[in-house]
Design a protein around this motif. Structure first.
Motif, PDB file in Angstrom:
ATOM      1  N   TRP A   1       0.856  -1.186   0.000  1.00  0.00           N
ATOM      2  CA  TRP A   1       0.000   0.000   0.000  1.00  0.00           C
ATOM      3  C   TRP A   1       0.889   1.231   0.000  1.00  0.00           C
ATOM      4  O   TRP A   1       1.899   1.271   0.702  1.00  0.00           O
ATOM      5  N   ALA A   2       0.516   2.222  -0.785  1.00  0.00           N
ATOM      6  CA  ALA A   2       1.255   3.486  -0.804  1.00  0.00           C
ATOM      7  C   ALA A   2       0.256   4.624  -0.645  1.00  0.00           C
ATOM      8  O   ALA A   2      -0.853   4.574  -1.173  1.00  0.00           O
ATOM      9  N   HIS A   3       0.670   5.656   0.101  1.00  0.00           N
ATOM     10  CA  HIS A   3      -0.192   6.815   0.308  1.00  0.00           C
ATOM     11  C   HIS A   3       0.674   8.067   0.368  1.00  0.00           C
ATOM     12  O   HIS A   3       1.681   8.092   1.077  1.00  0.00           O
ATOM     13  N   ASP A   4       0.294   9.063  -0.372  1.00  0.00           N
ATOM     14  CA  ASP A   4       0.929  10.367  -0.292  1.00  0.00           C
ATOM     15  C   ASP A   4      -0.163  11.408  -0.520  1.00  0.00           C
ATOM     16  O   ASP A   4      -0.734  11.485  -1.617  1.00  0.00           O
ATOM     17  N   PRO A   5      -0.500  12.179   0.495  1.00  0.00           N
ATOM     18  CA  PRO A   5      -1.582  13.152   0.337  1.00  0.00           C
ATOM     19  C   PRO A   5      -1.296  14.205  -0.728  1.00  0.00           C
ATOM     20  O   PRO A   5      -2.218  14.849  -1.212  1.00  0.00           O
ATOM     21  N   ASP A   6      -0.032  14.360  -1.114  1.00  0.00           N
ATOM     22  CA  ASP A   6       0.306  15.332  -2.157  1.00  0.00           C
ATOM     23  C   ASP A   6       0.014  14.813  -3.563  1.00  0.00           C
ATOM     24  O   ASP A   6       0.173  15.545  -4.534  1.00  0.00           O
ATOM     25  N   SER A   7      -0.405  13.568  -3.689  1.00  0.00           N
ATOM     26  CA  SER A   7      -0.651  13.000  -5.018  1.00  0.00           C
ATOM     27  C   SER A   7      -1.910  13.569  -5.666  1.00  0.00           C
ATOM     28  O   SER A   7      -2.032  13.572  -6.883  1.00  0.00           O
ATOM     29  N   VAL A   8      -2.846  14.051  -4.857  1.00  0.00           N
ATOM     30  CA  VAL A   8      -4.075  14.659  -5.371  1.00  0.00           C
ATOM     31  C   VAL A   8      -4.257  16.005  -4.688  1.00  0.00           C
ATOM     32  O   VAL A   8      -4.189  16.107  -3.468  1.00  0.00           O
ATOM     33  N   ASN A   9      -4.477  17.031  -5.473  1.00  0.00           N
ATOM     34  CA  ASN A   9      -4.711  18.374  -4.959  1.00  0.00           C
ATOM     35  C   ASN A   9      -6.104  18.783  -5.389  1.00  0.00           C
ATOM     36  O   ASN A   9      -6.326  19.166  -6.533  1.00  0.00           O
ATOM     37  N   TRP A  10      -7.047  18.688  -4.461  1.00  0.00           N
ATOM     38  CA  TRP A  10      -8.449  18.964  -4.779  1.00  0.00           C
ATOM     39  C   TRP A  10      -8.982  19.984  -3.794  1.00  0.00           C
ATOM     40  O   TRP A  10      -8.872  19.815  -2.571  1.00  0.00           O
ATOM     41  N   ASN A  11      -9.584  21.038  -4.301  1.00  0.00           N
ATOM     42  CA  ASN A  11     -10.105  22.104  -3.441  1.00  0.00           C
ATOM     43  C   ASN A  11     -11.601  21.967  -3.179  1.00  0.00           C
ATOM     44  O   ASN A  11     -12.220  22.870  -2.644  1.00  0.00           O
TER      45      ASN A  11
ATOM     46  N   ASP B   1      -0.983  14.786  -9.348  1.00  0.00           N
ATOM     47  CA  ASP B   1       0.426  15.116  -9.537  1.00  0.00           C
ATOM     48  C   ASP B   1       1.110  13.824  -9.983  1.00  0.00           C
ATOM     49  O   ASP B   1       1.397  12.946  -9.164  1.00  0.00           O
ATOM     50  N   GLU B   2       1.320  13.704 -11.296  1.00  0.00           N
ATOM     51  CA  GLU B   2       1.839  12.448 -11.852  1.00  0.00           C
ATOM     52  C   GLU B   2       3.224  12.085 -11.326  1.00  0.00           C
ATOM     53  O   GLU B   2       3.526  10.909 -11.169  1.00  0.00           O
ATOM     54  N   ALA B   3       4.059  13.069 -11.027  1.00  0.00           N
ATOM     55  CA  ALA B   3       5.399  12.773 -10.503  1.00  0.00           C
ATOM     56  C   ALA B   3       5.302  12.108  -9.129  1.00  0.00           C
ATOM     57  O   ALA B   3       6.023  11.148  -8.837  1.00  0.00           O
ATOM     58  N   VAL B   4       4.401  12.601  -8.289  1.00  0.00           N
ATOM     59  CA  VAL B   4       4.212  12.009  -6.959  1.00  0.00           C
ATOM     60  C   VAL B   4       3.648  10.595  -7.093  1.00  0.00           C
ATOM     61  O   VAL B   4       4.097   9.667  -6.410  1.00  0.00           O
ATOM     62  N   ILE B   5       2.688  10.434  -7.974  1.00  0.00           N
ATOM     63  CA  ILE B   5       2.092   9.109  -8.180  1.00  0.00           C
ATOM     64  C   ILE B   5       3.134   8.136  -8.706  1.00  0.00           C
ATOM     65  O   ILE B   5       3.209   6.980  -8.261  1.00  0.00           O
ATOM     66  N   GLN B   6       3.984   8.581  -9.628  1.00  0.00           N
ATOM     67  CA  GLN B   6       5.033   7.704 -10.160  1.00  0.00           C
ATOM     68  C   GLN B   6       6.004   7.292  -9.057  1.00  0.00           C
ATOM     69  O   GLN B   6       6.440   6.145  -8.998  1.00  0.00           O
ATOM     70  N   ARG B   7       6.339   8.223  -8.158  1.00  0.00           N
ATOM     71  CA  ARG B   7       7.222   7.878  -7.031  1.00  0.00           C
ATOM     72  C   ARG B   7       6.568   6.826  -6.134  1.00  0.00           C
ATOM     73  O   ARG B   7       7.235   5.923  -5.637  1.00  0.00           O
TER      74      ARG B   7
END
Length: 81
Positions: free
Chosen positions: A43-53, A65-71
């Motif tokens: 499992w991977a999680h990074d809250p910076d992968s999606v920026n939704w207001n 953020d495709e770069a964050v998702i790729q990481r």
């Protein structure tokens, strides 16, 4: 970066699991595991992968953020090895 990659294996902690007492039937594995490490999950999680207001839908491509998702994908694959 606050990415977390967590390794999980179906047999880890099996003795500490509580008996299932739900209304629906318990899920059973389907098929046969294949690959070098069948049954392992990462499992991977990074809250910076999606920026939704809150406007529109979070799953629209502009919010990712495709770069964050790729990481996250790279770290998940590396965690299996």
């Amino acid at each position: 970066m606050t990415m977390k990659a967590r390794f999980s294996h179906p047999w880890v902690g099996q003795a500490s699991r509580q008996a299932y007492d739900g209304v629906y039937p318990q899920h059973e594995p389907y098929g046969t595991g294949i690959g070098t490490m069948p049954g392992r999950v990462v499992w991977a999680h990074d809250p910076d992968s999606v920026n939704w207001n809150g406007e529109g839908y979070w799953w629209q491509l502009d919010n990712f953020d495709e770069a964050v998702i790729q990481r996250m994908v790279d770290a998940s694959i590396a965690a299996l090895g």
